[in-house]
Design a protein around this motif. Structure first.
Motif, PDB file in Angstrom:
ATOM      1  N   VAL A 150       0.838  -1.199   0.000  1.00  0.00           N
ATOM      2  CA  VAL A 150       0.000   0.000   0.000  1.00  0.00           C
ATOM      3  C   VAL A 150       0.876   1.253   0.000  1.00  0.00           C
ATOM      4  N   PHE A 151       0.542   2.209  -0.894  1.00  0.00           N
ATOM      5  CA  PHE A 151       1.297   3.458  -0.994  1.00  0.00           C
ATOM      6  C   PHE A 151       0.381   4.526  -1.568  1.00  0.00           C
ATOM      7  N   ASP A 152       0.495   5.727  -1.047  1.00  0.00           N
ATOM      8  CA  ASP A 152      -0.320   6.846  -1.518  1.00  0.00           C
ATOM      9  C   ASP A 152       0.388   7.528  -2.688  1.00  0.00           C
ATOM     10  N   TRP A 153      -0.050   7.232  -3.902  1.00  0.00           N
ATOM     11  CA  TRP A 153       0.550   7.830  -5.084  1.00  0.00           C
ATOM     12  C   TRP A 153      -0.003   9.219  -5.390  1.00  0.00           C
ATOM     13  N   GLY A 154      -1.038   9.632  -4.681  1.00  0.00           N
ATOM     14  CA  GLY A 154      -1.604  10.948  -4.966  1.00  0.00           C
ATOM     15  C   GLY A 154      -2.129  11.009  -6.385  1.00  0.00           C
ATOM     16  N   ASP A 155      -1.727  12.042  -7.125  1.00  0.00           N
ATOM     17  CA  ASP A 155      -2.188  12.190  -8.504  1.00  0.00           C
ATOM     18  C   ASP A 155      -1.232  11.552  -9.511  1.00  0.00           C
ATOM     19  N   LYS A 268       7.930   8.894  -7.345  1.00  0.00           N
ATOM     20  CA  LYS A 268       6.913   9.946  -7.242  1.00  0.00           C
ATOM     21  C   LYS A 268       7.557  11.329  -7.302  1.00  0.00           C
ATOM     22  N   ASN A 269       8.675  11.512  -6.618  1.00  0.00           N
ATOM     23  CA  ASN A 269       9.359  12.811  -6.624  1.00  0.00           C
ATOM     24  C   ASN A 269       9.908  13.141  -8.008  1.00  0.00           C
TER      25      ASN A 269
END
Length: 713
Positions: A150-155, A268-269
């Motif tokens: 589980v990971f919050d990828w945002g947009d 992501k960054n």
């Protein structure tokens, strides 16, 4: 142990239980082994798997949480001459492990057979390889880890590349080596995924003008025993054992699954800054090496299936990788591991593509290369993988493995013909400019005949393997003594020129010439048609002190030095300026091969080759092996390329002058009906600074070994 499910493979955590599934079709018994820390070393609990479906052993254990370390033990026939090397004394890594913890200690205990040193005779070694070693390997092998992905990828939900191939600039780097010495990265993050995703690094990459970061191997890595014996390691990482696991050694947050979230945050960054991430993947062989190698994973589960044989059903291994084994992609379970791994990295880690090491080794049917075979066909029709960027290293370690120009769309290829030709041109060894012109214009001789585009050519001057750009202009010979092989390793075909002195020097004239030559090579790369690939640190003058095979040098020799003291910052500015020109002008990044004819009736030719006398090249000029000075005219008004709605695009036209000759020369700027004045926008010639205006028909002096780029004013 509950019966569990045979899909998916690997360890799948759930709130009630963790399901384990592993493919071992010829095993007679398989155990899941949970491993915890004890006061005197690792403590193991074994659970026999009673269920088997389609060759997959499976079961579920309640109460097993993310972070739990585990492995497998498999028993079965011991018939090493027939590719069956089952040995329950060896704890095995799960081929589908999402994370791997700890180091591999390649001591005798991790071999399924009784180990014999290379120095021992063939008869002794053969006898020992047939004898099973029953010592337990638990305390010497890495452990698989149960994870929760589980990971919050945002947009960041895009699963397709962010840049068209024509807009792509690849930057090949090593995760550890790029930031290990970076003073603006927090100390605990240096050499890690977090360090690569830190603001200082992301800003540097974006400001340089690259679009795509290509990471040297990040799958879990195990070094070779002979390197460990020398006190060295496999720094580059082309020795994978875990195709789903980010290498734990590049994690700043631990190795109990934490490396997964850290890798994702790095991606992501980089994505947030508009940068793509491509992985250099090594599916052609594993770290288990030849038949005399250690038993770490695949060998102990299905050795006969995973690795190719010269004669099927028996040893020895078929090796076209130079690493002891070749993964058999005609064996469906082996092919499935590769495809599942690729999809996992795209869907779970959001990577944008892959560069495949020794791709012809993967494209072999039995032993012959088949570019319409299972490997390329399955990737080409896969609904996820057919949309990502696919780069082939189009050769392997065999006599028939050189396949440059032969891969089918949508694959693009490393073009070593570009590397060799451009190196030779700038050291005046090209024998004229016939091949040089082809490489500058996208290598149509390699890619146009089967309908491919110029961006099928990934152009490069240097890569991780070989001299750095600075060393290319500073050394005539390799200096690999630190590798422990008496300077026998590494290529002798460097196509380099030391500018008159071998190695570092205080001679200011030689030093200035080296910087100029490096700038010529870098600007040529950035402005050639195709996809440029820059090796990390080349734009700053990184040196390996003449080592052209630094694969085992995990130290300052390989790491990027971020201090300004000895950096070639003028080269950095040239690189940045050339990439800016490429980015701002579609004429310098063509989607279609230029034809040497007008794009519209009555217009200028889209491409013309100019002799120093100001006329177009003749047939005789193309075969003049003494010609080292020429101009390349690229018309930008209008372009053969079209906009998104089919509209005609217009850009400035360019005239690029290349002079590799060691003597000064003169060039006549051609007279024509479309361009009457130009502005110098990039130059390694001190007599023609940026901003200078020149007139069509005028004669300009050109310094020795110089490049001048003139844009229509």
């Amino acid at each position: 142990m509950w019966p569990g499910e045979h899909q998916p493979l690997g360890a799948t955590w759930g709130p009630e239980s963790t399901n384990f599934a592993v493919f071992a079709p010829e095993a007679t018994r398989v155990e899941v082994c949970l491993v915890d820390d004890g006061p005197e070393g690792p403590v193991e609990r074994r659970y026999p798997m009673a269920e088997r479906t389609l060759g997959i052993w499976h079961g579920a254990l309640p109460g097993v949480m993310p972070g739990q370390r585990y492995g497998y033990r498999a028993d079965g026939p011991w018939e090493p001459d027939r590719g069956r090397r089952f040995n329950p004394a060896k704890l095995l890594i799960d081929p589908y492990a999402r994370a791997i913890s700890g180091e591999a200690w390649l001591v005798d205990d991790v071999y399924a057979h009784v180990y014999a040193a290379p120095s021992e005779g063939e008869r002794v070694r053969a006898a020992r390889m047939r004898t099973r070693d029953d010592r337990d390997s638990l305390q010497y092998v890495p452990l698989s880890v149960v994870t929760n992905d589980v990971f919050d990828w945002g947009d960041d939900d895009r699963v397709r590349p962010r840049h068209r191939w024509t807009d792509t600039v690849v930057y090949e780097l090593h995760v550890k080596g790029f930031t290990e010495l970076h003073d603006r990265v927090p100390e605990h993050q240096r050499g890690t995924y977090a360090g690569l995703g830190s603001p200082a690094v992301v800003d540097y990459l974006r400001d340089l003008g690259i679009t795509t970061v290509e990471l040297l191997p990040v799958h879990e890595i195990v070094p070779e025993r002979h390197l460990a014996d020398l006190g060295l390691t496999n720094y580059w990482g082309y020795n994978s054992i875990g195709y789903f696991a980010p290498h734990h050694g590049y994690s700043s947050s631990g190795d109990r699954g934490n490396q997964i979230a850290e890798f994702k945050q790095m991606v992501k960054n980089l994505h947030a800054a508009g940068l793509e991430v491509i992985l250099d993947v090594v599916y052609n062989h594993t770290a288990e090496g030849g038949a005399d190698g250690p038993c770490l994973s695949f060998r102990g589960l299905d050795d006969y299936g995973y690795y190719k044989r010269v004669e099927y059903g028996r040893d020895p291994y078929f090796d076209v990788t130079g690493c002891g084994n070749t993964v058999d992609t005609t064996y469906h379970p082996a092919l499935r591991v590769i495809l599942d791994s690729l999809r996992y990295w795209v869907t779970e880690f959001h990577v944008d593509g892959f560069r495949f090491d020794l791709t012809p080794a993967l494209a072999r049917d039995r032993t012959a290369i088949d570019l319409r075979g299972a490997f390329l066909t399955t990737i080409g029709q896969d609904p996820v993988l057919r949309h990502v960027k696919l780069i082939a290293e189009p050769w392997d370690a065999s006599m028939d493995g050189y396949q440059v120009g032969r891969f089918p769309p949508p694959w693009v290829e490393w073009n070593d013909r570009y590397r060799d030709t451009i190196r030779d041109f700038w050291r005046t060894q090209s024998g004229g400019i016939r091949d040089v012109a082809s490489r500058l214009a996208g290598s149509s001789d390699l890619y146009a005949d089967d309908g491919r585009s110029p961006y099928a050519s990934v152009n490069f001057i240097t890569a991780h393997d070989g001299f750095t750009l600075r060393d290319l202009v500073s050394y005539n010979h390799k200096h690999n003594e630190a590798n422990g092989e008496n300077n026998r390793d590494g290529t002798d075909n460097n196509r380099s020129w030391n500018c008159g002195v071998e190695g570092e020097t205080d001679d200011k004239v030689v030093a200035a010439l080296r910087r100029k030559q490096a700038a010529n090579l870098m600007a040529t790369l950035c402005l050639s048609t195709g996809v440029p690939m820059i090796t990390a640190g080349d734009e700053r003058g990184r040196t390996q002190r003449g080592n052209n095979n630094a694969y085992c040098q995990d130290n300052e020799l390989s790491w990027v030095d971020w201090r300004p003291d000895d950096a070639w910052l003028d080269l950095y500015e040239t690189t940045k300026a050339a990439l800016r020109l490429r980015r701002e002008h579609p004429a310098l990044r063509q989607r279609h091969f230029l034809e040497g004819t007008p794009a519209v009736d009555g217009g200028p030719k889209d491409l013309a080759w100019i002799h120093p006398e100001g006329r177009e090249m003749t047939d005789a000029d193309w075969f003049d092996d003494r010609l080292h000075t020429f101009g390349m005219f690229v018309s930008g008004s209008p372009l053969r390329d079209r906009g998104p709605r089919g509209e005609v695009l217009r850009d400035a036209s360019f005239l690029l002058w290349f002079n590799a000759h060691p003597e000064p020369g003169k060039a006549t700027l051609p007279l024509n009906d479309w361009v009457d004045r130009g502005e110098v926008v990039l130059s390694t010639d001190s007599g023609h600074p940026v901003g200078e205006l020149v007139e069509a028909g005028s004669v300009i002096a050109i310094e020795p070994r110089s490049l001048i780029v003139v844009r229509q004013a």
